[in-house]
Write an enzyme that holds these catalytic residues in place. Structure first.
Site, PDB file in Angstrom:
ATOM      1  N   GLU A  99       0.842  -1.200   0.000  1.00  0.00           N
ATOM      2  CA  GLU A  99       0.000   0.000   0.000  1.00  0.00           C
ATOM      3  C   GLU A  99       0.873   1.244   0.000  1.00  0.00           C
ATOM      4  OE1 GLU A  99      -2.461   1.540  -0.709  1.00  0.00           O
ATOM      5  OE2 GLU A  99      -4.027   1.613   0.813  1.00  0.00           O
ATOM      6  N   ASP A 100       0.371   2.317  -0.578  1.00  0.00           N
ATOM      7  CA  ASP A 100       1.143   3.558  -0.598  1.00  0.00           C
ATOM      8  C   ASP A 100       1.171   4.207   0.786  1.00  0.00           C
ATOM      9  OD1 ASP A 100      -1.577   4.236  -0.660  1.00  0.00           O
ATOM     10  OD2 ASP A 100      -1.436   5.503  -2.431  1.00  0.00           O
ATOM     11  N   ASP A 103      -3.800   5.608   6.323  1.00  0.00           N
ATOM     12  CA  ASP A 103      -4.316   6.850   6.895  1.00  0.00           C
ATOM     13  C   ASP A 103      -5.327   6.492   7.989  1.00  0.00           C
ATOM     14  OD1 ASP A 103      -4.750   9.691   6.912  1.00  0.00           O
ATOM     15  OD2 ASP A 103      -6.420   9.470   5.546  1.00  0.00           O
ATOM     16  N   PHE A 152      -1.221  16.188   4.001  1.00  0.00           N
ATOM     17  CA  PHE A 152      -1.580  15.508   2.762  1.00  0.00           C
ATOM     18  C   PHE A 152      -0.391  15.507   1.814  1.00  0.00           C
ATOM     19  CE2 PHE A 152      -3.637  14.489  -1.186  1.00  0.00           C
ATOM     20  CZ  PHE A 152      -4.575  13.544  -0.789  1.00  0.00           C
ATOM     21  N   ARG A 165       1.191  11.949  -9.324  1.00  0.00           N
ATOM     22  CA  ARG A 165       1.674  10.602  -9.003  1.00  0.00           C
ATOM     23  C   ARG A 165       3.107  10.382  -9.460  1.00  0.00           C
ATOM     24  NH1 ARG A 165      -2.639   7.401  -7.286  1.00  0.00           N
ATOM     25  NH2 ARG A 165      -4.650   7.770  -8.266  1.00  0.00           N
TER      26      ARG A 165
HETATM   27  P1  IMP Z   1      -7.393   4.969   4.602  1.00  0.00           P
HETATM   28  O1  IMP Z   1      -8.484   4.021   4.228  1.00  0.00           O
HETATM   29  O2  IMP Z   1      -7.940   6.217   5.238  1.00  0.00           O
HETATM   30  O3  IMP Z   1      -6.282   4.360   5.421  1.00  0.00           O
HETATM   31  O4  IMP Z   1      -6.823   5.539   3.261  1.00  0.00           O
HETATM   32  C1  IMP Z   1      -5.843   4.971   2.538  1.00  0.00           C
HETATM   33  C2  IMP Z   1      -5.853   5.570   1.135  1.00  0.00           C
HETATM   34  O5  IMP Z   1      -6.172   6.964   1.149  1.00  0.00           O
HETATM   35  C3  IMP Z   1      -4.482   5.490   0.545  1.00  0.00           C
HETATM   36  O6  IMP Z   1      -4.307   4.294  -0.152  1.00  0.00           O
HETATM   37  C4  IMP Z   1      -4.452   6.691  -0.379  1.00  0.00           C
HETATM   38  O7  IMP Z   1      -4.980   6.323  -1.616  1.00  0.00           O
HETATM   39  C5  IMP Z   1      -5.347   7.687   0.271  1.00  0.00           C
HETATM   40  N1  IMP Z   1      -4.595   8.690   1.047  1.00  0.00           N
HETATM   41  C6  IMP Z   1      -4.540   8.827   2.386  1.00  0.00           C
HETATM   42  N2  IMP Z   1      -3.741   9.835   2.753  1.00  0.00           N
HETATM   43  C7  IMP Z   1      -3.250  10.347   1.601  1.00  0.00           C
HETATM   44  C8  IMP Z   1      -2.326  11.411   1.314  1.00  0.00           C
HETATM   45  O8  IMP Z   1      -1.770  12.100   2.176  1.00  0.00           O
HETATM   46  N3  IMP Z   1      -2.080  11.621  -0.002  1.00  0.00           N
HETATM   47  C9  IMP Z   1      -2.634  10.896  -1.005  1.00  0.00           C
HETATM   48  N4  IMP Z   1      -3.487   9.878  -0.780  1.00  0.00           N
HETATM   49  C10 IMP Z   1      -3.792   9.619   0.509  1.00  0.00           C
HETATM   50 MG    MG Z   2      -4.564   3.994  -2.146  1.00  0.00          MG
END
Ligand code: IMP
Ligand code: MG
Length: 174
Positions: A99-100, A103, A152, A165
């Protein structure tokens, strides 16, 4: 098109060095003969996945899964859906989800539940970035590149409304 200013947070060189370390750790942790599937979450993980795969010194298999939890903005919609499933069965295999960024943890909580039902031999997570302060669901990330503050970020695969990206560094959107 006017884009917000960007501030470099993690350089290309630091990312490369950290991924070499992560690859070495992962190589040491997966010494068995069982197939190891790297499951990249589209689209954000694509650059990290490409570099991490080459930092792992054993054969890996690649799969992709599509999940969407975010709209076009900066915060979660709270809603998760599978937009592309795996092509292969992962039953009895070692699976490392790539995963990137983690969050809120909503995406991975959902995905781990889905993948666990497929009966992998093991299931772990590698994430380039982690924003621990933002967690809403408890998710244990086995391999973390960098823990970052609640800002962010874009670049190295991560987008803001699909832009940026392709940046080589991870940058904060001001
Ligand atoms: P989560 O479900 O809130 O943990 O979100 C994870 C996904 O939200 C990641 O795979 C990203 O695609 C996106 N995301 C969360 N924070 C960021 C950020 O700071 N920049 C870009 N994408 C983000
Ligand atoms: Mg993602």
């Amino acid at each position: 098109m006017s884009l917000p200013p960007l501030r470099p947070l993690i350089t290309e060189e630091r990312i490369a060095a950290r991924i070499r370390e992560m690859g070495a750790t992962i190589t040491a942790d997966y010494q068995d003969e069982a197939p190891l599937y790297l499951v990249g979450i589209l689209k954000g993980s694509f650059i990290f996945l490409a570099d991490l795969a080459r930092a792992i010194d054993r054969s890996v298999r690649l799969e992709f899964i599509g999940i969407s939890s975010y709209g076009k903005g900066k915060s979660t919609s709270g809603e998760v859906k599978l937009t592309k499933d795996l092509d292969a069965s992962i039953e009895g295999c070692d699976v490392l989800v790539v995963e990137d960024i983690v969050d809120s943890g909503v995406t991975l909580t959902y995905l781990l539940k889905v993948l666990q039902q497929r009966k992998p031999r093991s299931l772990r997570i590698a994430a380039l970035l982690d924003k621990p302060e933002r967690r809403q669901r408890p998710v244990h990330v086995d391999y973390v590149g960098f823990a970052i503050p609640d800002e962010f970020v874009v670049g190295y695969g991560l987008d803001y409304a699909e832009d940026h990206r392709n940046l080589k560094a991870v940058c904060v959107v001001e």
